[in-house]
Design an enzyme around this catalytic site. Structure first.
Site, short mmCIF file in Angstrom:
data_model
loop_
_atom_site.label_atom_id
_atom_site.label_comp_id
_atom_site.label_asym_id
_atom_site.label_seq_id
_atom_site.Cartn_x
_atom_site.Cartn_y
_atom_site.Cartn_z
N LYS A 1 0.86 -1.19 0.00
CA LYS A 1 0.00 0.00 0.00
C LYS A 1 0.89 1.23 0.00
CE LYS A 1 -3.37 2.43 2.85
NZ LYS A 1 -4.37 2.31 3.90
N LYS B 1 -2.29 -1.48 -3.77
CA LYS B 1 -3.17 -0.32 -3.65
C LYS B 1 -2.33 0.95 -3.77
CE LYS B 1 -5.85 1.82 -0.07
NZ LYS B 1 -6.16 1.85 1.32
C1 PBG Z 1 -7.26 3.47 5.94
C2 PBG Z 1 -7.54 3.31 4.49
C3 PBG Z 1 -7.35 4.22 3.45
C4 PBG Z 1 -7.89 3.63 2.31
C5 PBG Z 1 -8.35 2.36 2.67
N1 PBG Z 1 -8.11 2.17 4.01
C6 PBG Z 1 -6.83 5.61 3.45
C7 PBG Z 1 -5.44 5.86 3.79
O1 PBG Z 1 -4.65 4.93 3.99
O2 PBG Z 1 -5.11 7.02 3.89
C8 PBG Z 1 -7.99 4.28 0.96
C9 PBG Z 1 -9.07 3.75 0.09
C10 PBG Z 1 -9.46 4.65 -1.03
O3 PBG Z 1 -8.92 5.74 -1.25
O4 PBG Z 1 -10.38 4.25 -1.74
N2 PBG Z 1 -5.97 3.25 6.34
#
Ligand code: PBG
Length: 329
Positions: free
Chosen positions: A201, A254
């Site tokens: 991520k 992601k």
């Molecule tokens: C929480 C989380 C996030 C997303 C999914 N879980 C945001 C982040 O990490 O700042 C992003 C999902 C999206 O933008 O669709 N940690």
């Protein structure tokens, strides 16, 4: 001699066009078919909200109270969605000792209502719970307090699983969280609950619409201390390998499109299935372009989904999962 025969190059040049001559031939040659079963629909539940609010940029996606959530899931099921990913935002934010009663209520209500008609994933993270909006707990000097963070995260995961969540999806990017969650679940008679880790991520510019919806914008700094740098490659792959070694059942990259070069690599190195999350900013880019008449929403979504699948994504989390049936999946 066969080996010395010269190929008639003019005909060879036309070969790629020849297999595109009609729809049936194109369909026959498609290497990336997949079905609705491969999609996961995110759902945002908020404890303070009374009337549902559309999320800016994410057409037909709302932040909802529990009642509207149940209605929405019901409609989604009739549109062929079976996998849901819950993001739950409670009224009270705290520094630690989080109150999870709203989470338990949401998860158990959804599961009671829809039982095994759905596969319920719950996002596990601290950012919607903490008063500072970060995914971890800090020491006084703002360094990450990993031990207490892992204790909280694994405890939260156990509570979600006990409330009925079928899948636990940790998105915090803390070192060691998959191992810790596995250990706690196993010690709580939840050894059959899978962990699907957000394993690769990135710290990304494409989470904006989500953060508004999930109330998870950090009140100071950013997430670069714990999310991956998008300039990295080996580290990005290593983050997934680490989650695999810690016991993750499936992995995830992601944002989806900006990580497609990594999916098959991670799959090869871990022998685990890897999914892709088409995140809010990616999705909003498509919705807003459609609004301006610059593209066709359904066709553009179809293209991005096939591309992620071509890159070997096993599942796709997308805000358009509920459109998949009407798009033809
Ligand atoms: C929480 C989380 C996030 C997303 C999914 N879980 C945001 C982040 O990490 O700042 C992003 C999902 C999206 O933008 O669709 N940690």
């Amino acid at each position: 001699m066969i080996g010395k025969m010269r190929l008639p190059m003019n005909n060879v040049d036309k070969k790629l066009h020849r297999l595109k001559g009609n729809k049936f031939l194109r369909d026959l040659c498609s290497e990336t078919d997949f079905t609705r079963s491969n999609f996961v629909q995110p759902i945002f539940v908020n404890e303070t909200i009374t009337n549902k609010e559309e999320i800016l940029g994410l057409k037909d996606n709302f932040v909802m109270n529990l009642d509207d959530t149940l209605k929405q899931i019901n409609v989604d099921i009739s549109n062929g969605v079976n996998n849901f990913l819950l993001f739950i935002s409670p009224k009270n934010k705290a520094q630690n000792s989080f109150n999870l009663s709203f989470h338990e209520q949401v998860i158990s209500s959804v599961k009671d209502e829809f039982k095994n008609d759905i596969n319920l994933w719950t996002d596990v993270c601290l950012c919607s719970l903490t008063d500072h909006g970060h995914c971890c707990l800090f020491n006084n000097d703002h360094s990450i307090n990993l031990d207490t963070t892992l204790l909280e995260i694994s405890n939260i995961a156990r509570i979600y699983a006990e409330a009925g969540s079928d899948v636990i999806a940790p998105s915090d990017m803390m070192d060691g969280r998959t191992l810790k969650i596995r250990e706690v679940l196993d010690n709580s008679n939840l050894s059959m609950t899978p962990i699907i880790s957000y394993s690769t991520k990135f710290s990304s510019n494409f989470y904006g619409p989500f953060r508004n919806a999930a109330e998870s914008t950090p009140s100071f700094g950013d997430r670069k201390q714990y999310q991956l740098d998008y300039r990295s490659k080996s580290e990005a792959i290593r983050a997934s390998i680490r989650c695999a070694e810690e016991g993750a059942d499936m992995l995830m990259v992601k944002p989806g499109i900006t990580s497609i070069d990594l999916i098959s690599n991670i799959k090869d190195k871990t022998n685990l299935m890897v999914g892709a999350y088409q995140v809010s900013g990616e999705y909003a880019g498509i919705c807003l372009s459609e609004e301006k008449g610059l593209l066709n929403l359904e066709e553009a979504l179809k293209e991005t989904w096939h591309v992620m699948r071509r890159a070997e994504a096993q599942f796709i989390i997308t805000y358009g999962a509920r459109l998949a049936k009407q798009i033809g999946f």
